[in-house]
Write an enzyme that holds these catalytic residues in place. Structure first.
Site, mmCIF file in Angstrom:
data_model
loop_
_atom_site.group_PDB
_atom_site.id
_atom_site.type_symbol
_atom_site.label_atom_id
_atom_site.label_comp_id
_atom_site.label_asym_id
_atom_site.label_seq_id
_atom_site.Cartn_x
_atom_site.Cartn_y
_atom_site.Cartn_z
ATOM 1 C CG HIS A 199 -1.951 -1.066 1.224
ATOM 2 N ND1 HIS A 199 -2.809 -1.281 0.167
ATOM 3 C CD2 HIS A 199 -2.253 -2.020 2.151
ATOM 4 C CE1 HIS A 199 -3.599 -2.315 0.451
ATOM 5 N NE2 HIS A 199 -3.270 -2.785 1.641
ATOM 6 C CG ASP A 252 -3.014 -8.315 0.707
ATOM 7 O OD1 ASP A 252 -2.323 -8.671 1.676
ATOM 8 O OD2 ASP A 252 -4.032 -7.597 0.815
#
Ligand SMILES: [Zn+2]
Length: 322
Positions: free
Chosen positions: A106, A145
């Site tokens: 992220h 993910d």
């Protein structure tokens, strides 16, 4: 298989309860008995991926601090994150798996990516670092993910040498709220960013529908290297998502790298996903035989998935032989 790990990865922690905690690695290690553990190296150049300002901000953290509502840091975070970058690098060189934290997918150039509300527990982008440090050409990053790897995609958004395939839960229903199929990259890189969506309550049967598509894109792109952004938080009951994946899917994801120059880097996964999804993924990478059984999704979920898939294929046909 080489697993890159060090107890140093436990030095980044919060005094408050947090799902992204050092115990994750203890659980993961217990599922990987028999693999060869090797120590990471520490690197000193996170600025090949991140802006000076962002690196400075992390370097200057004193004591425990919340960078945002989701993401903590302490006075060891900077050093631990440098070891995480070095761990990902070593795993790439050994074609192994980097059992590292803090996670990275992220984290964009300046921290939060594509207007995400937070850094989502990430500090430096470990996978992006490998690509930049090794100046890799023609690399495929496969991010499975359950959350969209917005940091990674933002970093390589205009880089045609990086095929980024990101499979994640419908971002309308989960952090970070972006990662739609229309996000295909820009300029010369248009088409090299592939976002594939799974509706909440989706399971193994839906991922199975995606594999031929992913295989076709890989055959078309012919990557010299595959790096997995490996998150296990889509495993049924792992805690943070609404997907119901089992070993079956993680094994098949690992199989995508079998016989190729491939390595993996840990992203999410907070409980049972680390204990059961991670070893299944490693078995898939190694090509070990298994007898995992697939779990099916409810019909309503399946029909929503096929609506998404049709739209995704329509977009992808502009760029790939699928
Ligand atoms: Zn995640």
């Amino acid at each position: 298989m080489y697993v890159v790990y060090s107890d140093k990865y436990k030095e980044h922690y919060s005094s408050m309860h947090h799902v992204e905690n050092p115990d994750r690695l203890t659980r993961a290690l217990s599922s990987l008995k028999g693999e060869k553990i090797v120590e990471p190296i520490k690197v000193d150049d996170p600025q090949i991926v991140h802006s000076e300002d962002y690196v400075e901000k992390i370097r200057n953290i004193k004591g425990e601090e919340w960078i945002d509502a989701d993401t903590y840091a302490n006075d060891k975070t900077y050093e631990t994150a440098l070891y995480a970058l070095g761990g990902a690098l070593k795993a790439f060189e050994l074609q192994g798996f980097a059992l590292v934290r803090p996670p990275g997918h992220h984290a964009g150039k300046n921290g939060r990516a594509f207007n995400a509300p937070t850094l989502g527990f990430c500090i430096f982008n470990n996978v992006a670092y490998v690509v930049r440090k090794k100046a890799l050409k023609h690399v495929a990053i496969i991010d499975f993910d359950v959350h969209y790897g917005n940091g990674t995609q933002e970093i390589f958004y205009d880089d045609p040498e990086v095929l980024h395939i990101d499979i994640h839960q419908d971002p309308k229903t989960i952090f970070p709220g972006t990662g739609f199929p229309e996000m295909v990259g820009k300029g010369e890189a248009e088409g090299t960013k592939v976002n594939l969506l799974i509706p909440p309550r989706g399971s193994d049967d839906l991922y199975e529908e995606l594999f031929p598509l992913i295989q076709s894109i890989l055959e078309d792109f012919k990557p010299a290297y595959i790096i997995f952004s490996a998150g296990f938080d889509g495993f049924k009951g792992d805690g943070l998502s609404s997907l119901n994946l089992t070993e079956y899917t993680f094994y098949n994801l690992g199989s995508l790298g079998k016989g190729k120059y491939s390595s993996g880097v840990l992203e999410g996964g907070y409980g049972i996903g680390l204990e059961r999804g991670l070893p299944a993924f490693i078995k898939g990478l190694k090509g070990e035989a298994t007898d995992y059984v697939k779990e099916k999704s409810p019909d309503s979920v399946k029909s929503r998935f096929f609506d998404y898939l049709e739209k995704e294929k329509e977009i992808l046909r502009n760029y790939w032989k699928i």
